[in-house]
Scaffold this active site. Structure first.
Site, PDB file in Angstrom:
ATOM      1  N   ARG A   5       0.838  -1.210   0.000  1.00 22.67           N
ATOM      2  CA  ARG A   5       0.000   0.000   0.000  1.00 22.67           C
ATOM      3  C   ARG A   5       0.871   1.258   0.000  1.00 22.67           C
ATOM      4  O   ARG A   5       1.022   1.921  -1.018  1.00 22.67           O
ATOM      5  CB  ARG A   5      -0.949  -0.047   1.219  1.00 22.67           C
ATOM      6  CG  ARG A   5      -2.097   0.944   1.150  1.00 22.67           C
ATOM      7  CD  ARG A   5      -1.749   2.343   1.557  1.00 22.67           C
ATOM      8  NE  ARG A   5      -1.222   2.448   2.912  1.00 22.67           N
ATOM      9  CZ  ARG A   5      -0.677   3.558   3.395  1.00 22.67           C
ATOM     10  NH1 ARG A   5      -0.577   4.643   2.648  1.00 22.67           N
ATOM     11  NH2 ARG A   5      -0.184   3.597   4.629  1.00 22.67           N
ATOM     12  N   ASP A   6       1.490   1.585   1.117  1.00 15.81           N
ATOM     13  CA  ASP A   6       2.293   2.812   1.191  1.00 15.81           C
ATOM     14  C   ASP A   6       3.449   2.733   0.192  1.00 15.81           C
ATOM     15  O   ASP A   6       3.833   3.731  -0.420  1.00 15.81           O
ATOM     16  CB  ASP A   6       2.846   2.969   2.626  1.00 15.81           C
ATOM     17  CG  ASP A   6       3.033   4.413   3.041  1.00 15.81           C
ATOM     18  OD1 ASP A   6       3.049   5.278   2.155  1.00 15.81           O
ATOM     19  OD2 ASP A   6       3.179   4.679   4.246  1.00 15.81           O
TER      20      ASP A   6
ATOM     21  N   HIS B 104       5.084   4.578  12.657  1.00 15.62           N
ATOM     22  CA  HIS B 104       5.029   4.536  11.188  1.00 15.62           C
ATOM     23  C   HIS B 104       5.966   5.641  10.694  1.00 15.62           C
ATOM     24  O   HIS B 104       5.553   6.773  10.448  1.00 15.62           O
ATOM     25  CB  HIS B 104       3.582   4.783  10.746  1.00 15.62           C
ATOM     26  CG  HIS B 104       3.377   4.802   9.259  1.00 15.62           C
ATOM     27  ND1 HIS B 104       2.741   3.786   8.577  1.00 15.62           N
ATOM     28  CD2 HIS B 104       3.686   5.722   8.319  1.00 15.62           C
ATOM     29  CE1 HIS B 104       2.683   4.082   7.287  1.00 15.62           C
ATOM     30  NE2 HIS B 104       3.245   5.262   7.107  1.00 15.62           N
TER      31      HIS B 104
ATOM     32  N   HIS C 214       8.685   7.314   8.176  1.00 17.80           N
ATOM     33  CA  HIS C 214       9.327   7.393   6.860  1.00 17.80           C
ATOM     34  C   HIS C 214      10.779   7.807   7.090  1.00 17.80           C
ATOM     35  O   HIS C 214      11.128   8.354   8.144  1.00 17.80           O
ATOM     36  CB  HIS C 214       8.563   8.365   5.965  1.00 17.80           C
ATOM     37  CG  HIS C 214       7.263   7.781   5.469  1.00 17.80           C
ATOM     38  ND1 HIS C 214       7.100   7.304   4.191  1.00 17.80           N
ATOM     39  CD2 HIS C 214       6.077   7.562   6.097  1.00 17.80           C
ATOM     40  CE1 HIS C 214       5.874   6.829   4.048  1.00 17.80           C
ATOM     41  NE2 HIS C 214       5.218   6.974   5.197  1.00 17.80           N
TER      42      HIS C 214
ATOM     43  N   CYS D 152       4.301   9.329   0.148  1.00 15.38           N
ATOM     44  CA  CYS D 152       2.890   9.709   0.148  1.00 15.38           C
ATOM     45  C   CYS D 152       2.636  10.668  -1.010  1.00 15.38           C
ATOM     46  O   CYS D 152       3.375  11.634  -1.189  1.00 15.38           O
ATOM     47  CB  CYS D 152       2.528  10.365   1.474  1.00 15.38           C
ATOM     48  SG  CYS D 152       0.842  10.982   1.498  1.00 15.38           S
TER      49      CYS D 152
ATOM     50  N   ASN E  75       8.749   4.326   3.699  1.00 10.71           N
ATOM     51  CA  ASN E  75       8.846   3.905   5.101  1.00 10.71           C
ATOM     52  C   ASN E  75      10.232   3.348   5.344  1.00 10.71           C
ATOM     53  O   ASN E  75      10.912   2.925   4.418  1.00 10.71           O
ATOM     54  CB  ASN E  75       7.861   2.759   5.386  1.00 10.71           C
ATOM     55  CG  ASN E  75       6.420   3.184   5.315  1.00 10.71           C
ATOM     56  OD1 ASN E  75       5.756   2.958   4.313  1.00 10.71           O
ATOM     57  ND2 ASN E  75       5.942   3.785   6.371  1.00 10.71           N
TER      58      ASN E  75
HETATM   59  P1  HMG Z   1     -13.467  13.866  -2.479  1.00 17.11           P
HETATM   60  O1  HMG Z   1     -13.234  14.253  -3.903  1.00 17.11           O
HETATM   61  O2  HMG Z   1     -13.632  14.946  -1.478  1.00 17.11           O
HETATM   62  O3  HMG Z   1     -14.649  12.812  -2.336  1.00 17.11           O
HETATM   63  O4  HMG Z   1     -12.256  12.924  -2.033  1.00 17.11           O
HETATM   64  P2  HMG Z   1     -16.139  12.795  -2.792  1.00 17.11           P
HETATM   65  O5  HMG Z   1     -16.876  12.028  -1.732  1.00 17.11           O
HETATM   66  O6  HMG Z   1     -16.612  14.178  -3.167  1.00 17.11           O
HETATM   67  O7  HMG Z   1     -16.102  11.895  -4.117  1.00 17.11           O
HETATM   68  C1  HMG Z   1     -15.489  12.316  -5.333  1.00 17.11           C
HETATM   69  C2  HMG Z   1     -15.415  11.128  -6.282  1.00 17.11           C
HETATM   70  O8  HMG Z   1     -14.596  10.095  -5.737  1.00 17.11           O
HETATM   71  C3  HMG Z   1     -16.763  10.498  -6.557  1.00 17.11           C
HETATM   72  O9  HMG Z   1     -16.718   9.946  -7.865  1.00 17.11           O
HETATM   73  C4  HMG Z   1     -16.802   9.359  -5.566  1.00 17.11           C
HETATM   74  O10 HMG Z   1     -17.644   8.312  -5.941  1.00 17.11           O
HETATM   75  C5  HMG Z   1     -15.353   8.891  -5.582  1.00 17.11           C
HETATM   76  P3  HMG Z   1     -17.346  10.711  -9.133  1.00 17.11           P
HETATM   77  O11 HMG Z   1     -18.769  10.930  -8.758  1.00 17.11           O
HETATM   78  O12 HMG Z   1     -16.558  11.997  -9.270  1.00 17.11           O
HETATM   79  O13 HMG Z   1     -17.104   9.752 -10.234  1.00 17.11           O
HETATM   80  N1  HMG Z   1     -14.964   8.254  -4.316  1.00 17.11           N
HETATM   81  C6  HMG Z   1     -14.453   7.013  -4.245  1.00 17.11           C
HETATM   82  N2  HMG Z   1     -14.193   6.086  -5.173  1.00 17.11           N
HETATM   83  C7  HMG Z   1     -13.700   4.909  -4.743  1.00 17.11           C
HETATM   84  N3  HMG Z   1     -13.434   4.643  -3.426  1.00 17.11           N
HETATM   85  C8  HMG Z   1     -13.694   5.553  -2.483  1.00 17.11           C
HETATM   86  C9  HMG Z   1     -14.225   6.797  -2.877  1.00 17.11           C
HETATM   87  N4  HMG Z   1     -14.588   7.903  -2.198  1.00 17.11           N
HETATM   88  C10 HMG Z   1     -15.042   8.779  -3.094  1.00 17.11           C
HETATM   89  N5  HMG Z   1     -13.425   5.287  -1.207  1.00 17.11           N
HETATM   90  C11 HMG Z   1     -11.356  11.138  -0.752  1.00 17.11           C
HETATM   91  C12 HMG Z   1     -12.191  12.406  -0.737  1.00 17.11           C
HETATM   92  C13 HMG Z   1     -11.026  10.777   0.673  1.00 17.11           C
HETATM   93  C14 HMG Z   1     -12.130  10.024  -1.425  1.00 17.11           C
HETATM   94  C15 HMG Z   1     -10.067  11.415  -1.574  1.00 17.11           C
HETATM   95  O14 HMG Z   1      -9.468  12.577  -1.047  1.00 17.11           O
HETATM   96  C16 HMG Z   1      -9.079  10.302  -1.551  1.00 17.11           C
HETATM   97  O15 HMG Z   1      -9.333   9.218  -2.077  1.00 17.11           O
HETATM   98  N6  HMG Z   1      -7.908  10.522  -0.952  1.00 17.11           N
HETATM   99  C17 HMG Z   1      -6.916   9.469  -0.853  1.00 17.11           C
HETATM  100  C18 HMG Z   1      -5.680   9.994  -0.302  1.00 17.11           C
HETATM  101  C19 HMG Z   1      -4.673   8.883  -0.138  1.00 17.11           C
HETATM  102  O16 HMG Z   1      -4.897   7.727  -0.454  1.00 17.11           O
HETATM  103  N7  HMG Z   1      -3.505   9.266   0.393  1.00 17.11           N
HETATM  104  C20 HMG Z   1      -2.457   8.348   0.656  1.00 17.11           C
HETATM  105  C21 HMG Z   1      -2.751   7.460   1.835  1.00 17.11           C
HETATM  106  S1  HMG Z   1      -2.486   8.242   3.397  1.00 17.11           S
HETATM  107  C22 HMG Z   1      -0.801   8.054   3.691  1.00 17.11           C
HETATM  108  O17 HMG Z   1      -0.074   7.599   2.839  1.00 17.11           O
HETATM  109  C23 HMG Z   1      -0.287   8.377   5.057  1.00 17.11           C
HETATM  110  C24 HMG Z   1      -0.035   7.128   5.914  1.00 17.11           C
HETATM  111  O18 HMG Z   1       0.873   6.252   5.258  1.00 17.11           O
HETATM  112  C25 HMG Z   1       0.563   7.544   7.278  1.00 17.11           C
HETATM  113  C26 HMG Z   1       1.771   8.468   7.178  1.00 17.11           C
HETATM  114  O19 HMG Z   1       2.737   8.128   6.480  1.00 17.11           O
HETATM  115  O20 HMG Z   1       1.729   9.506   7.829  1.00 17.11           O
HETATM  116  C27 HMG Z   1      -1.321   6.344   6.181  1.00 17.11           C
HETATM  117 MG    MG Z   2       3.015   6.440   5.271  1.00 23.73          MG
END
Ligand code: HMG
Ligand code: MG
Length: 303
Positions: A15-16, A208, A210, A241, A250
């Site tokens: 994933r990450d 967690h 990096h 990220c 990480n």
């Molecule tokens: P948004 O645009 O505000 O959401 O995004 P929305 O509810 O308005 O939906 C917009 C569109 O996305 C719609 O589709 C929804 O159906 C679709 P459209 O009508 O335009 O065709 N949608 C989805 N589709 C599939 N699966 C879903 C989903 N939700 C909405 N779950 C949202 C808000 C949260 C969805 C968006 O901002 C997003 O997906 N962000 C992901 C960010 C991400 O993955 N970041 C990396 C992971 S976090 C990380 O790496 C940190 C971590 O490792 C810890 C660390 O290192 O600190 C965990």
């Molecule tokens: Mg991370």
């Protein structure tokens, strides 16, 4: 000094590690091949996918296919990120054993990462956590930017503690503390942990970290001294990220296992197999191996 006798590793690479890989979308078979190899190394908790918007993170668009095609190994938890109810429903349908919500201690990072404020994110997570638990699926909670934010700089440990406590009180069984851009140093890590453990027992916390500045192992050593015993890591140091420009992966799982072996802390991981897995995935992705232990053991012809 109260080092834990045993550490549980949570493997982040599928994933990450892969979510931000540049270039073509990685084939589903490569993802499942990686996950199956990791399970074979002795990893019992693998974050296998992310049910986020495919528009935001195209590399995770095949999360359902990945979950469906893994040959699952008994005793291994295959978890996934779920930012909202839609993500949760997709994850449950795909048979995720565990899910995770992900928030942050910084307003700007939360906005860039999940398009809402901290308060809105916590409100959004509430039904995700409740619904998952009703289905017998446990929920992990991430707090990002615990030692610094790419947009706001320093983050006060109290801010981290507040978000962590809210997620814990909402029902997350474990809070993983993310140094998203790898800016922490050992004293900072200890101070941050000290603030969080005022409200949450250390047994319910994970690190967690990096490794952008090469401090992750030192930071892990510092928090293990305080009894922390769950570590997130990524084979070959894969990752970064998408919403934290310049952040590297990480800490490499191989490097953590080498450190744990040296400290006499059990992890249940076969280091040689892990090093081979790190080299395998780097060959598949045509990228540099970010694990020093991986490179050293391979260089000595151990594999
Ligand atoms: P948004 O645009 O505000 O959401 O995004 P929305 O509810 O308005 O939906 C917009 C569109 O996305 C719609 O589709 C929804 O159906 C679709 P459209 O009508 O335009 O065709 N949608 C989805 N589709 C599939 N699966 C879903 C989903 N939700 C909405 N779950 C949202 C808000 C949260 C969805 C968006 O901002 C997003 O997906 N962000 C992901 C960010 C991400 O993955 N970041 C990396 C992971 S976090 C990380 O790496 C940190 C971590 O490792 C810890 C660390 O290192 O600190 C965990
Ligand atoms: Mg991370």
């Amino acid at each position: 000094m109260v080092f834990p006798k045993q550490v549980r590793l949570v493997e982040m690479s599928p994933r990450d590690g892969l979510q931000n890989e540049p270039g073509d979308v990685i084939a589903t078979e490569v993802k499942t091949g990686l996950i199956e190899r990791l399970a074979d190394c002795g990893l019992t908790h693998i974050e296998a996918a992310s049910f986020v918007s495919p528009k935001w993170v195209p590399q995770m668009a095949d999360a359902a296919e990945v979950m469906a095609s893994i040959k699952r190994k008994a005793g291994v938890r295959y978890s996934a990120l779920t930012p909202n109810i839609k993500g949760l429903e997709r994850a449950l349908a795909a048979g995720a054993n565990e899910v995770a919500v992900f928030g942050a201690a910084s307003e700007s990072f939360t906005q860039k990462n999940i398009n809402c404020s901290i308060a809105e994110s916590l409100k959004r997570f509430m039904p995700v956590i409740e619904h998952a638990r009703q289905h017998g699926v446990s929920v992990r909670g991430y707090v990002s930017t615990v030692m610094g934010c790419p947009y706001e700089g320093d983050i006060a440990p109290e801010k981290v503690a507040t978000v962590a406590k809210t997620l814990y009180d909402m029902g997350c069984y474990e809070i993983s503390l993310g140094d998203t851009i790898g800016v922490g140093t050992p004293l900072k890590a200890k101070r941050m942990l000290e603030a969080v453990t005022k409200d949450i027992p250390v047994e319910h916390l994970a690190a967690h970290f990096h490794d952008t500045y090469g401090q992750a192992l030192a930071n892990l050593y510092a928090v293990m001294e305080e009894g922390l015993a769950v570590i997130d890591a990524s084979v070959a140091g894969l990752g970064g990220c998408p919403y934290a420009k310049g952040a590297s992966g990480n800490v490499a799982t191989e490097d953590v296992v080498y450190l744990l072996n040296g400290l006499g802390i059990e992890s249940g991981i076969d280091l040689n197999k892990l090093v081979a897995t790190g080299h395998w995935i780097c060959q598949q992705l045509k990228r540099h191996n970010g694990s020093k232990t991986g490179l050293a053991l391979r260089g000595r012809g151990c594999l």
